[in-house]
Design an enzyme around this catalytic site. Sequence first.
Site, PDB file in Angstrom:
ATOM      1  N   LYS A 127       3.503  -3.932  -0.559  1.00 15.48           N
ATOM      2  CA  LYS A 127       2.744  -3.365   0.541  1.00 15.48           C
ATOM      3  C   LYS A 127       1.654  -4.344   0.966  1.00 15.48           C
ATOM      4  O   LYS A 127       1.253  -5.173   0.141  1.00 15.48           O
ATOM      5  CB  LYS A 127       2.149  -2.019   0.130  1.00 15.48           C
TER       6      LYS A 127
ATOM      7  N   TYR B 277      -4.603   1.317   0.047  1.00 18.12           N
ATOM      8  CA  TYR B 277      -4.581   2.174  -1.149  1.00 18.12           C
ATOM      9  C   TYR B 277      -5.333   3.469  -0.884  1.00 18.12           C
ATOM     10  O   TYR B 277      -4.900   4.554  -1.293  1.00 18.12           O
ATOM     11  CB  TYR B 277      -5.216   1.445  -2.333  1.00 18.12           C
TER      12      TYR B 277
END
Length: 383
Positions: free
Chosen positions: A116, A199
Amino acid sequence: MRHKSAESKSNVNRRSRGPVRYAVVGLGYISQAAVLPAFAHASSNSVLTALVSGDATKLKRLGRKYKVSNLYRYEDFDECLESGEVDAVYIALPNNLHREYSVRAAQAGIHVLCEKPMAVTSAECQQMIDAARSNGVRLMIAYRLHFEAANLRAVEIARSGKLGRLRVFNSLFTMSVKPGDIRLKAELGGGTLYDIGIYCINAARYLFRDEPHEVFAASAQNGDRRFREVDEMSAAILRFPDDRLAMFTSSFGATDTAVYQIVGTNGHLRLEQAYEYAEALDLETTIRDKTTRRTFPKRDQFAPELVYFSDCVLKRKPPEPSGEEGLADVRIIEALYESAATGRTVALPPYRRGKRPSKNLEMKRPPVRMPELVHARPPSITK
């Protein structure tokens, strides 16, 4: 561009026996510190068979260390895909290269596990999803915390109703990034929201189990020359259905912090070191004035991703976190940077997600020791 023949693609997709054979593409810090060592804890169904890098020294030394003989430069990536020695790739390249290498792998009939953020635009994410779908391969985004015990315990508590109606999510994720790090280069997809803010966004989404419908953000610079190309710090507000608010700050110019808190009408929980992979995680829960604390020991957070994804490949199951999960975060990041640039709230179109992280994804593996690094260094000044 060369691709596998239709026959070769079919042979790869028909493999139903393990282990799944991986090429790790990109041998920077995260690959060396976490991904490569994780194969020792994923050997039940995963094996490292190839390395891809633009650094000949990395290839030679890491190939010898991990007993991998299939070594490729970036310009030979198609040869790697066509070698017959690889079933899946782990993409650990700079963010701006995720789409290209993932699509090339999918077109060659190779399954894709991608770090990611999934890509730097929603359009690129969709191209990756379409390439995987049209070529019959699995695509998963490497959200390691979807398999991590402390975060999954927080999800379980949030879902249980013990905290009452969830109202607020709040988070800080900060580090002081070293000069010259790729996270500071705009052309490589750098910036705090892509690297660490993601996150916080993902945690808010899996704790609220919903998608935001509007966002607002502001970015700040502290005058340090490190941040000539990207934001030094960004603060965000995400509005979720039922008027729930998620707020977070991500920074490349402050000391290391990684924490989130979720607050309901009956209680709240707080997770310290929430996003870390080389630390123990501390969970504190307070419900109607009764506080409990639990420490979750350091674990290998990357081996579970490999084991789970390989199982999806071998059993032909759709993985979660999927490409749609990666797209969900990237579209929010795009909207946040738009808001920071314009000073306006940005509305998000409806977005439906199916599966969310749950307890059944939890997988425990012992921690890894930090290996000797080859032409790589940790991003944070304090590490």
